[in-house]
Write a protein that holds these residues in place. Structure first.
Motif: not given
Length: 293
Positions: A124-127, A282-288
Motif C-alpha cells: 500500500l505504501f512501499p515508499s 497518532y498521525p500515522s499514514l497507515y496502520e493495520g
C-alpha cells in the motif's frame, strides 16, 4: 499437542514485539494442557530473550529454544534460500506460529503453519518502507502464500488487503483483534508526577508513541505543534509535545522548542505517560490496526 511460537522480534521493543510476548503469556494463562516450545534467536540482544524466559519460568508446560544467531542471517536462510527446516531447531511440533519477520520451512507435512499479518504496508505504501525491510517482507509474504495453512489478521481491513494483494482464500484468514495489556489503566497523580519529573516533562503535554520512521508521520506532528505554539504565545507557551519510541530509519526529525523525545521507554513508564497526557496524537499514514489508539 506441541505448539511452537517464534518470539525472536520481542528483542526490538516495538508493537509487534509486544504482540508476540503477550500472545505467549496469554496462551500460557489459559492453556495448561498443551506443550509450548518458544523459539527465539538473537546475537546482540539475546539477554532480552533470557529475560523473557525468566518471566515465564513459573509455567511448567513451556520449553525454550533460543539460539545466538543474528536475525539477518536467518532472514537470508529462511526468506531467501528457504532452507534449514525450523523443526531441526525446535524438534517436531504439531503447530508452528511464525513471526512477522521470518518464514522458515518445516520438514513435517503434518505440522500446521500459522502466522500473523499485521498490515500490508509493503504493497500500500512501499515508499514509506526502508528498502531492505521492503525486500525482506515481500519475500516473506510470498513464502506465506505458498506454505501457510492459516493467517491471523489484526483487522478486517488487513484481511481484505491480504486477499487483494496475495490472492489468499478468505477461508484461510481469521481476524483476531488486538487489545492493550491489562496493565494499562489510569494512574494516581503521585505516580504520574514522579514519572514526569524523571523525564523532565511538565503538564499539559501532547503525547505520541511510535517508532521514528516516515510512515509514522512524526515530522508532520512536529510541524503542526510549532504552528499551535505560534497561535498564542501566552496561551500555549507551556504546552509540551512528548514523543516516545526509538529511531527506526529516515531523515532526522527537526525537533523544536518544548519537544521532548524520550526514545524507547519501558512499559511501566509508558503506562503512566499515557495516563498523564492532555492529548494523545497518532498521525500515522497507515496502520493495520494501530495498537496505541
Amino acid at each position: 499437542m506441541k505448539i511452537a511460537i517464534d518470539v525472536s522480534q520481542i528483542v526490538y521493543g516495538t508493537g509487534v514485539s509486544r504482540y508476540q510476548a503477550q500472545l505467549v503469556e496469554a496462551l500460557l494463562k489459559i492453556d495448561h494442557r498443551n506443550e509450548y516450545i518458544v523459539f527465539g534467536s538473537s546475537l546482540r540482544l539475546r539477554h532480552k530473550l533470557n529475560s523473557f524466559k525468566k518471566d515465564l519460568s513459573k509455567y511448567s508446560n513451556i520449553k525454550f529454544k533460543f539460539y545466538p544467531i543474528p536475525l539477518s542471517v536467518l532472514e537470508f536462510i529462511w526468506n531467501k534460500l528457504h532452507i534449514l527446516p525450523i523443526d531441526k531447531l525446535t524438534g517436531p511440533v504439531d503447530i508452528f506460529h511464525s513471526s512477522d519477520w521470518i518464514q522458515p520451512p518445516i520438514s513435517r507435512d503434518s505440522t500446521k503453519k500459522i502466522t500473523t499479518i499485521h498490515d500490508m504496508v509493503v504493497y500500500l505504501f512501499p515508499s514509506s518502507i526502508h528498502k531492505r525491510i521492503l525486500t525482506n517482507q515481500k519475500r516473506r509474504l510470498m513464502r506465506i502464500k505458498q506454505d501457510i495453512d492459516l493467517i491471523i489478521a489484526d483487522s478486517n481491513a488487513t484481511k481484505e488487503d491480504v486477499i487483494k494483494f496475495l490472492q489468499i482464500p478468505e477461508a484461510k484468514i481469521k481476524v483476531v483483534y488486538l487489545a492493550s495489556s491489562a496493565d494499562f489503566r489510569p494512574q494516581t497523580d503521585e505516580t504520574i508526577n514522579t514519572v514526569l519529573e524523571k523525564y523532565k516533562i511538565k503538564k499539559p503535554y501532547i503525547f505520541s508513541v511510535a517508532t521514528q520512521e516516515p510512515r509514522k508521520n512524526i515530522q508532520k506532528l512536529l510541524d503542526v505543534f510549532e504552528k499551535i505554539s505560534q497561535l498564542s504565545k501566552y496561551k500555549y507557551q507551556n504546552l509540551q509535545l512528548v514523543l516516545a519510541g526509538k529511531y527506526g530509519w529516515g531523515d532526522e526529525l527537526k525537533v523544536r522548542e518544548n519537544v521532548i523525545w524520550t526514545d524507547f521507554i519501558n512499559q511501566e513508564d509508558l503506562i503512566v505517560l499515557y495516563s498523564g497526557c492532555r492529548v494523545f496524537a497518532y498521525p500515522s499514514l497507515y496502520e493495520g490496526f494501530g495498537l496505541p489508539v
